[in-house]
Design an enzyme around this catalytic site. Structure first.
Site, PDB file in Angstrom:
ATOM      1  N   LYS A 200      24.443 -29.901  38.213  1.00 55.47           N
ATOM      2  CA  LYS A 200      24.701 -29.811  39.904  1.00 55.47           C
ATOM      3  C   LYS A 200      25.940 -30.957  40.203  1.00 55.47           C
ATOM      4  O   LYS A 200      26.765 -30.688  41.057  1.00 55.47           O
ATOM      5  CB  LYS A 200      23.530 -29.875  40.567  1.00 55.47           C
ATOM      6  CG  LYS A 200      22.708 -28.550  40.657  1.00 55.47           C
ATOM      7  CD  LYS A 200      21.941 -28.607  41.747  1.00 55.47           C
ATOM      8  CE  LYS A 200      21.289 -27.153  41.914  1.00 55.47           C
ATOM      9  NZ  LYS A 200      19.962 -26.813  40.747  1.00 55.47           N
TER      10      LYS A 200
ATOM     11  N   GLU B 102      22.756 -27.487  52.287  1.00 53.37           N
ATOM     12  CA  GLU B 102      21.498 -26.809  52.247  1.00 53.37           C
ATOM     13  C   GLU B 102      20.823 -27.113  50.984  1.00 53.37           C
ATOM     14  O   GLU B 102      21.751 -27.255  49.825  1.00 53.37           O
ATOM     15  CB  GLU B 102      21.358 -25.251  52.555  1.00 53.37           C
ATOM     16  CG  GLU B 102      21.656 -24.447  51.263  1.00 53.37           C
ATOM     17  CD  GLU B 102      22.969 -24.517  50.583  1.00 53.37           C
ATOM     18  OE1 GLU B 102      23.738 -24.857  51.323  1.00 53.37           O
ATOM     19  OE2 GLU B 102      23.194 -24.156  49.322  1.00 53.37           O
TER      20      GLU B 102
ATOM     21  N   SER C 166      20.223 -26.887  31.299  1.00 56.28           N
ATOM     22  CA  SER C 166      20.720 -27.202  32.560  1.00 56.28           C
ATOM     23  C   SER C 166      20.306 -28.710  33.261  1.00 56.28           C
ATOM     24  O   SER C 166      20.854 -29.206  33.933  1.00 56.28           O
ATOM     25  CB  SER C 166      20.663 -26.313  33.529  1.00 56.28           C
ATOM     26  OG  SER C 166      19.337 -25.656  33.691  1.00 56.28           O
TER      27      SER C 166
HETATM   28  C1  PLP Z   1      19.548 -25.712  40.449  1.00 54.27           C
HETATM   29  C2  PLP Z   1      19.168 -25.404  39.031  1.00 54.27           C
HETATM   30  C3  PLP Z   1      19.456 -24.357  38.610  1.00 54.27           C
HETATM   31  C4  PLP Z   1      19.881 -22.957  38.872  1.00 54.27           C
HETATM   32  O1  PLP Z   1      21.038 -23.305  39.752  1.00 54.27           O
HETATM   33  P1  PLP Z   1      22.513 -22.311  39.018  1.00 54.27           P
HETATM   34  O2  PLP Z   1      23.162 -22.527  40.128  1.00 54.27           O
HETATM   35  O3  PLP Z   1      21.749 -21.128  38.750  1.00 54.27           O
HETATM   36  O4  PLP Z   1      22.858 -23.100  37.620  1.00 54.27           O
HETATM   37  C5  PLP Z   1      18.956 -24.600  37.012  1.00 54.27           C
HETATM   38  N1  PLP Z   1      18.656 -25.502  36.258  1.00 54.27           N
HETATM   39  C6  PLP Z   1      18.434 -26.718  36.938  1.00 54.27           C
HETATM   40  C7  PLP Z   1      18.095 -28.027  35.905  1.00 54.27           C
HETATM   41  C8  PLP Z   1      18.773 -26.747  38.341  1.00 54.27           C
HETATM   42  O5  PLP Z   1      18.623 -27.899  38.790  1.00 54.27           O
END
Ligand code: PLP
Length: 398
Positions: free
Chosen positions: A90, A112, A378
């Site tokens: 993020k 948000e 992610s």
């Molecule tokens: C917020 C988040 C997501 C989901 O958000 P996307 O916009 O779909 O990427 C996925 N993995 C992690 C670790 C997150 O913090």
């Protein structure tokens, strides 16, 4: 091949667009006219790149996961977004948007947040840039996500509880839009995923596209070729997937797979699998697939992973799925939990529950021995330790 980028009108096929209140029209229009110009300026690019390197810690490694590969009989690489500052992808986006906000002369930042991850990433860059930060968060989420609320406050943000509706993400989003309407001239709204009115989905995808840009040259170094056979990512709003796919969108040899959260199952009413279950509608200023009741009320999604329980999906992903460019699997809570425990024991990496949904795809699909499969990891699992501990017993019996 079809063009999968956004068109002049802010559309991906029939999805996307900018459905905003009259009072915000001028702001959104300005952003739409400015964003590409600013993002392409040399000085902007240099500052963005330097921060990604020195502050976020990029490039994130592309890790050849030996034991995971043995287990599935194919060649698996993990793109380690979990190693970024603040623990997920993020921050790539919030760094980009705060530089843009500053460039546009804004002094007040709003956001948000649902689980608090985007709120923390926003509060972090506001501290870095010395900007006022206001984060809207549902009162129920504030109770569920204490540690992130504490982090945001320590970083200097004001967290405003939202008591309307279900007191969760959708309601926090409505409140952020209401704030933006009241302060259109000095306020910049940092949206945390590839959602919202045009140009946000495209802008966020571009800020996250550093992920696939790195995958290409890292794979070239390690394998002598830029293109993997598969890229797999989880989708909430779709930003980490958009970033991991971006530079492969128009290379059909690279197959794209997204994992959405099935929660307790597609046939239960406890799910967040928007692409499977949603119908076309408007949410957060864009036309896309939405989880809704027969009469068009947005329904409360559910997933064990707070980052995936969003009742919409970025318009780009609605389009990729409809066109068959991406394959969409709905992954249950239990499949994600097993995948998380498996990765932890095989590779010594505790993934975020969101990322575990992408890892669960490895159980479902069959890959060839010489396939190269990149899974976008992610985020890291520190924030999910309570859930993992609570579920540990049960999972060892599954
Ligand atoms: C917020 C988040 C997501 C989901 O958000 P996307 O916009 O779909 O990427 C996925 N993995 C992690 C670790 C997150 O913090």
């Amino acid at each position: 091949m079809k063009d999968f980028n956004v068109n002049e009108d802010g559309l991906y096929g029939r999805f996307g667009g900018a459905y905003v209140p009259e009072i915000l029209y001028a702001q959104v229009e300005m952003l739409r006219n400015e964003y590409l110009k600013v993002m392409n300026e040399d000085s902007f690019r240099a500052e963005y790149r330097n921060l990604l390197r020195d502050y976020v810690g990029r490039p994130s490694p592309l890790y050849p996961a030996r034991r995971l590969s043995e287990r599935y009989g194919t060649k698996i690489y993990l793109k380690r977004e979990d190693l970024n500052h603040t623990g997920a992808h993020k921050i790539n986006n919030t760094i980009g948007q705060i530089l843009l906000a500053r460039q546009m002369g804004k002094s007040r930042i709003i956001a948000e947040t649902g689980a608090g991850q985007h709120g923390v990433a926003t509060a972090t860059v506001c501290a870095l840039m010395n900007m006022e930060c206001i984060v809207y968060m549902g009162a129920v989420d504030i109770e569920r996500q204490r540690p992130n609320v504490e982090k945001m406050e320590m970083l200097g943000a004001r967290v405003i509880p939202v008591y309307s509706g279900n007191k969760t993400l959708k309601d926090a989003t409505n409140e952020a839009i209401r704030d933006w309407c009241c302060h259109p001239s000095d306020t910049y709204y940092i949206i945390g995923s590839t959602v919202g009115p045009h140009p946000y989905p495209d802008m966020v995808a571009r800020f996250q596209s550093v992920i696939s840009e790195e995958i290409k040259y890292q794979l070239k170094e390690k394998e002598g070729r830029e293109n993997p056979d598969y890229v797999i990512a989880c989708v909430g709003g779709g930003s980490n997937a958009a970033g991991a796919f971006f530079h492969f969108l128009h290379t059909p040899a690279v197959k794209l797979i997204v994992a959405e959260a099935a929660g307790e199952g597609l046939e239960t009413d406890r799910s967040a699998a928007t692409i499977h279950l949603g119908r076309e509608g408007i949410i957060h200023g864009a036309r896309t697939l939405v989880m809704q009741t027969p009469d068009g009320q947005i329904t409360e999604p559910y997933s064990i992973s707070a980052g995936l329980d969003y009742p919409g999906i970025g318009p780009m992903h609605a389009f990729l799925a409809e066109e068959g460019r991406s394959e969409v699997l709905a992954v249950t809570d239990d499949e994600a939990l097993s995948a998380a425990f498996r990765l932890t024991r095989l590779e010594g990496i505790i993934p975020a529950l969101e990322s575990a949904h992408a890892l669960a795809v490895l159980e479902r699909k069959k890959f060839a021995p010489d396939d190269i499969v990149v899974v976008n990891l992610s985020g890291r699992g520190d924030k999910d330790m309570q859930t993992y501990m609570r579920e540990k017993e049960r999972m060892s019996n599954v």
